[in-house]
Write a protein that holds these residues in place. Structure first.
Motif, PDB file in Angstrom:
ATOM      1  N   ASN A  26       0.824  -1.212   0.000  1.00 49.45           N
ATOM      2  CA  ASN A  26       0.000   0.000   0.000  1.00 49.45           C
ATOM      3  C   ASN A  26       0.855   1.257   0.000  1.00 49.45           C
ATOM      4  O   ASN A  26       0.534   2.247  -0.670  1.00 49.45           O
ATOM      5  CB  ASN A  26      -0.936  -0.005   1.210  1.00 49.45           C
ATOM      6  CG  ASN A  26      -1.995  -1.077   1.116  1.00 49.45           C
ATOM      7  OD1 ASN A  26      -2.274  -1.593   0.031  1.00 49.45           O
ATOM      8  ND2 ASN A  26      -2.592  -1.438   2.250  1.00 49.45           N
ATOM      9  N   VAL A  27       1.941   1.219   0.769  1.00 41.16           N
ATOM     10  CA  VAL A  27       2.864   2.359   0.773  1.00 41.16           C
ATOM     11  C   VAL A  27       3.451   2.577  -0.621  1.00 41.16           C
ATOM     12  O   VAL A  27       3.508   3.707  -1.123  1.00 41.16           O
ATOM     13  CB  VAL A  27       3.989   2.132   1.804  1.00 41.16           C
ATOM     14  CG1 VAL A  27       5.087   3.185   1.629  1.00 41.16           C
ATOM     15  CG2 VAL A  27       3.439   2.171   3.221  1.00 41.16           C
ATOM     16  N   SER A  30       0.818   3.946  -3.093  1.00 40.29           N
ATOM     17  CA  SER A  30       0.522   5.350  -2.782  1.00 40.29           C
ATOM     18  C   SER A  30       1.629   6.270  -3.267  1.00 40.29           C
ATOM     19  O   SER A  30       1.366   7.338  -3.844  1.00 40.29           O
ATOM     20  CB  SER A  30       0.319   5.517  -1.272  1.00 40.29           C
ATOM     21  OG  SER A  30      -0.723   4.687  -0.804  1.00 40.29           O
ATOM     22  N   PHE A  64      -3.143   5.995   0.859  1.00 42.00           N
ATOM     23  CA  PHE A  64      -2.621   4.979   1.775  1.00 42.00           C
ATOM     24  C   PHE A  64      -3.694   4.545   2.768  1.00 42.00           C
ATOM     25  O   PHE A  64      -3.877   3.352   3.032  1.00 42.00           O
ATOM     26  CB  PHE A  64      -1.401   5.537   2.509  1.00 42.00           C
ATOM     27  CG  PHE A  64      -0.850   4.604   3.555  1.00 42.00           C
ATOM     28  CD1 PHE A  64      -0.163   3.460   3.189  1.00 42.00           C
ATOM     29  CD2 PHE A  64      -1.029   4.871   4.902  1.00 42.00           C
ATOM     30  CE1 PHE A  64       0.330   2.589   4.143  1.00 42.00           C
ATOM     31  CE2 PHE A  64      -0.542   4.006   5.866  1.00 42.00           C
ATOM     32  CZ  PHE A  64       0.153   2.862   5.491  1.00 42.00           C
TER      33      PHE A  64
END
Length: 473
Positions: A26-27, A30, A64
């Motif tokens: 996810n980081v 993003s 995020f």
């Protein structure tokens, strides 16, 4: 199951996935999206650098959180499903399959539009703008609204969705293109829509019987050069005009008789007839001339006034061809619904066997519809001569695809018995506004054809037509 529900917790305001791998993914996602936004922001040079950086940071943070929220939701659902009984699992499976069956066309259509937008954005630098992104999101939302609400209009679902699509295209075009709603541009859209609408009359009629007419573009091109040829050899223009319409009807008569005798072969029959007519016309008009496929001459003033952009109707700067199309549309829409001829046509298209049992002649209606198709194709070819001022055998080529597209997008079933010319009018306007939009954003002809082809599929899928009329007879 109840204990599992007590222990499972839905995501909080600041959700964090239990899996480190998911969190780092996810980081990464993003940061990648934020980096793309940062590059686009600096490339457009619309906002100050400080605002671009601020928006990038906010975008990364919000994305995020959203991705983690989705991850936590799925994790929680997985925990709940692990504790379900077999009966609950079967019920959930049935519900999921039912939801997919009811919405699969919508999902596929929205996905196709997303793929199209991403492809255009990746391939065309001019398409990469905030305006186009907003226009795409608005289009998706309007289509979603149209499909969900259209269920309330059981008898006019296709027409309702078509009107919503038309409204969405006009709204997006007006937002994206300066001067789209100006008088000259609206007049141009209506004029070209009139040519397509007149050419689509016959396609609609034969489609209501479950047939197809692929000779339309060839009749249009042949009428275009044959009319100017007759005028150049001394035939009075009004006489030549009427003679060409009669010849169009004769071609339709041949199409109708042959295709009726060879049931199920209308597509091949009309395509073969079209090629033969186009070839014969070129042979006849090129005898003694070095210009095959083209005829040079002077177009009569009355014909130019009918179809040219600067034509006048009752002293107004309004091309009479648009008025002709409006009159034709009104007569057909009213006639198909209120006359015995129109009702018999729908009856034949819905169930030929039942209609024949009550004395309706399938042969007469089938041949009659093809005669009408030939006449209106010839009329379109003659009017296009007035618009262009010159004759060309290939002038009808675009109408092979667009007449079919207008009928299908409007909502007339190619199986027969369902639809009408009012539906085709909506389809014609959708296609013409879409063409104007693509021209307005600067796309070349090849890209226009590509987008046309891709958009036909989701638009047809979105209509989600009701069961065919034969299923209710």
């Amino acid at each position: 199951m109840n204990e599992a529900r007590k222990t499972a917790r839905w995501p909080s305001a600041l959700p964090i996935s239990k899996s480190r791998l998911v969190t780092w993914v996810n980081v990464a996602v993003s940061l990648v999206v934020a980096a793309i936004g940062l590059g686009v922001g600096f490339a457009q040079e619309v906002l100050p650098a400080q605002q671009v950086i601020l928006f990038t940071i906010v975008t990364a943070a919000v994305l995020f959180l959203l991705l983690n929220y989705v991850a936590v939701v799925f994790e929680t659902r997985a925990e709940l499903r692990a504790a379900e009984t077999e009966e609950e699992q079967e019920e959930r499976g049935r519900s999921a399959r039912r939801a997919w069956r009811d919405n699969r066309l919508l999902v596929l259509a929205m996905a196709a539009l997303l793929v199209l937008y991403l492809l255009l954005t990746a391939s065309i630098p001019e398409f990469r703008s905030i305006k186009n992104l907003i226009a795409f999101l608005v289009l998706e939302l309007i289509l979603l609204f149209a499909v969900k609400i259209s269920g309330q209009f059981a008898n006019g679902r296709s027409a309702f969705i078509g009107l919503i699509v038309l409204f969405a295209l006009i709204l997006i075009s007006a937002f994206s293109i300066e001067g789209f709603l100006s008088g000259p541009n609206i007049k141009a859209i209506l004029l070209f829509a009139a040519f397509l609408g007149i050419a689509s009359v016959g396609q609609t009629m034969v489609a209501l019987l479950g047939g197809l007419d692929l000779s339309i573009p060839f009749v249009i091109g042949s009428s275009n050069i044959a009319l100017l040829f007759l005028i150049t050899v001394g035939v009075p223009s009004y006489v030549a005009f009427g003679f060409i319409l009669v010849l169009g009807g004769v071609i339709g008569l041949l199409n109708g008789i042959i295709s009726f005798r060879l049931q199920g072969q209308a597509l091949i029959v009309t395509l073969g007839t079209g090629f033969a007519v186009a070839g014969f016309t070129q042979i006849m008009t090129s005898i003694g001339s070095q210009f095959a496929g083209n005829v040079f001459g002077t177009v009569p003033g009355w014909l130019s006034n009918l179809a040219a952009m600067n034509g006048r109707f009752l002293g107004l700067a309004f091309p009479p061809t648009i008025v002709i199309w409006i009159v034709i549309a009104i007569v057909l829409i009213v006639g198909l619904r209120t006359t015995s001829w129109g009702r018999n046509l729908y009856a034949l298209g819905g169930n030929r066997r039942s209609a024949s049992l009550i004395g309706i002649s399938e042969f007469k209606y089938w041949v009659g519809c093809y005669v009408i198709s030939g006449v209106f194709a010839a009329l379109a070819g003659c009017l296009l001569l007035g618009w262009s001022g010159g004759a060309f055998i290939g002038v009808g080529d675009p109408y092979l695809f667009t007449t079919l597209a207008a009928v299908v997008i409007g909502g007339t079933s190619l199986l027969g018995g369902n639809g009408g010319y009012g539906f085709t009018v909506i389809g014609v306007l959708v296609l013409q506004v879409l063409t104007s939009f693509l021209l307005g954003i600067g796309l070349e002809y090849e890209w226009q054809q590509f987008i046309f082809g891709l958009l036909i599929l989701p638009m047809v899928a979105l209509y989600g037509r009701s069961p065919h009329i034969r299923a209710t007879v």
